[in-house]
Motif scaffolding. Sequence first.
Motif, short mmCIF file in Angstrom:
data_model
loop_
_atom_site.label_atom_id
_atom_site.label_comp_id
_atom_site.label_asym_id
_atom_site.label_seq_id
_atom_site.Cartn_x
_atom_site.Cartn_y
_atom_site.Cartn_z
N ILE A 1 -58.64 35.92 -65.30
CA ILE A 1 -57.22 35.69 -65.10
C ILE A 1 -56.91 34.26 -65.54
N ILE A 2 -55.98 34.15 -66.48
CA ILE A 2 -55.59 32.87 -67.05
C ILE A 2 -54.19 32.53 -66.57
N VAL A 3 -54.01 31.29 -66.12
CA VAL A 3 -52.69 30.79 -65.79
C VAL A 3 -52.32 29.72 -66.81
N LEU A 4 -51.28 29.98 -67.58
CA LEU A 4 -50.78 29.02 -68.56
C LEU A 4 -49.64 28.26 -67.92
N ALA A 5 -49.78 26.94 -67.79
CA ALA A 5 -48.82 26.19 -66.99
C ALA A 5 -48.57 24.80 -67.55
N LYS A 6 -47.40 24.27 -67.21
CA LYS A 6 -47.10 22.86 -67.44
C LYS A 6 -47.32 22.09 -66.15
N ALA B 1 -61.59 38.67 -59.96
CA ALA B 1 -61.63 38.23 -61.35
C ALA B 1 -63.01 37.69 -61.65
N SER B 2 -63.41 37.79 -62.93
CA SER B 2 -64.70 37.23 -63.32
C SER B 2 -64.61 35.72 -63.46
N ARG B 3 -63.45 35.24 -63.90
CA ARG B 3 -63.17 33.80 -64.00
C ARG B 3 -61.70 33.58 -63.72
N ARG B 4 -61.38 32.42 -63.18
CA ARG B 4 -59.99 32.02 -63.00
C ARG B 4 -59.82 30.71 -63.76
N VAL B 5 -58.92 30.72 -64.74
CA VAL B 5 -58.80 29.59 -65.66
C VAL B 5 -57.36 29.09 -65.67
N LEU B 6 -57.18 27.82 -65.37
CA LEU B 6 -55.88 27.17 -65.49
C LEU B 6 -55.85 26.42 -66.81
N VAL B 7 -54.92 26.82 -67.68
CA VAL B 7 -54.76 26.19 -68.99
C VAL B 7 -53.50 25.33 -68.89
N ILE C 1 -58.70 23.76 -68.26
CA ILE C 1 -58.83 23.33 -69.65
C ILE C 1 -57.45 22.96 -70.17
N PRO C 2 -57.37 22.07 -71.17
CA PRO C 2 -56.07 21.68 -71.71
C PRO C 2 -55.52 22.73 -72.67
N GLN C 3 -54.21 22.79 -72.74
CA GLN C 3 -53.58 23.66 -73.72
C GLN C 3 -53.77 23.10 -75.12
N ARG C 4 -53.83 24.00 -76.10
CA ARG C 4 -53.90 23.61 -77.51
C ARG C 4 -52.78 24.31 -78.27
N GLY C 5 -52.28 23.66 -79.29
CA GLY C 5 -51.25 24.27 -80.13
C GLY C 5 -49.94 23.53 -80.06
N THR C 6 -49.10 23.74 -81.06
CA THR C 6 -47.84 23.02 -81.14
C THR C 6 -46.65 23.83 -80.66
N GLY C 7 -46.81 25.09 -80.42
CA GLY C 7 -45.75 25.95 -79.91
C GLY C 7 -46.34 26.96 -78.95
N LEU C 8 -45.46 27.68 -78.25
CA LEU C 8 -45.94 28.61 -77.23
C LEU C 8 -46.82 29.70 -77.82
N ALA C 9 -46.47 30.22 -78.98
CA ALA C 9 -47.29 31.28 -79.58
C ALA C 9 -48.70 30.77 -79.86
N GLU C 10 -48.81 29.56 -80.41
CA GLU C 10 -50.13 29.00 -80.67
C GLU C 10 -50.88 28.73 -79.38
N ARG C 11 -50.17 28.31 -78.35
CA ARG C 11 -50.83 28.00 -77.07
C ARG C 11 -51.34 29.27 -76.38
N ALA D 1 -47.96 33.17 -66.55
CA ALA D 1 -47.42 31.82 -66.51
C ALA D 1 -47.17 31.42 -65.06
N MET D 2 -46.49 30.28 -64.87
CA MET D 2 -46.20 29.76 -63.54
C MET D 2 -44.77 30.06 -63.11
N ASP D 3 -44.07 30.92 -63.87
CA ASP D 3 -42.64 31.14 -63.67
C ASP D 3 -42.33 32.29 -62.73
N THR D 4 -43.35 32.98 -62.22
CA THR D 4 -43.13 34.13 -61.34
C THR D 4 -43.92 33.94 -60.05
N PRO D 5 -43.44 33.04 -59.15
CA PRO D 5 -44.19 32.78 -57.92
C PRO D 5 -44.23 33.96 -56.96
#
Length: 215
Positions: free
Chosen positions: A7-12, A52-58, A75-85, A101-105
Amino acid sequence: MTEDVRIIVLAKAPVPGHVKTRLSPPFSLAEAARLARAALADTLVAVAGASASRRVLVIDGPISEVPPLEGFEVIPQRGTGLAERLAAAFEDAGAPALLIAMDTPQVTPELLERSSRTLMEPSVDCVIGPTHDGGYWGIGMKEVRPEAFLDVPMSTPKTFLAQRDRLVNQGLRIRSLPRLRDVDDFHDAWVVAAEKPGTNFAYALAEITARAGVI
């Protein structure tokens, strides 16, 4: 098995002026960042409670601003736009994986586990959960496919449809997840808080609103 799914959480990082700026006004940038921090905290709690096998905050931004967490790789996000990230997050975390993402608490461990189970069905290659504004709150893939995201227009009323079409055009078998509301503006915040009144997000919204005198 849900235990096989990452499970990956993509967040600012909840830094004022960096996150949830559409909540200002009526709130200040600092108050908007506090709401973002609360939403991220609720999201991490839900992920921590799911198998989950791993829990990753990007993360995009300083990890020092993230709520305390255990059992997560960061881990840090990579990419210049959301699609790349999005593409980079799957590349870095691996698959099978469910990314949110972090938008649905309001997400729950049960919803995340159901989503993971659906992803792991033999007849499914990927899952995607639409939002009321035309985007999507989560996407899961059995295999890493960075090309699935590149050039998909993000943050538009037709992002979900465009992403779904891209997956279909790649010959992938898709299953839709429940539709959720993500928090973008003041109205969204109230609707989501009313849906899950016991969350950190709902508490923070009530406190900030009372102090600011916002109705």
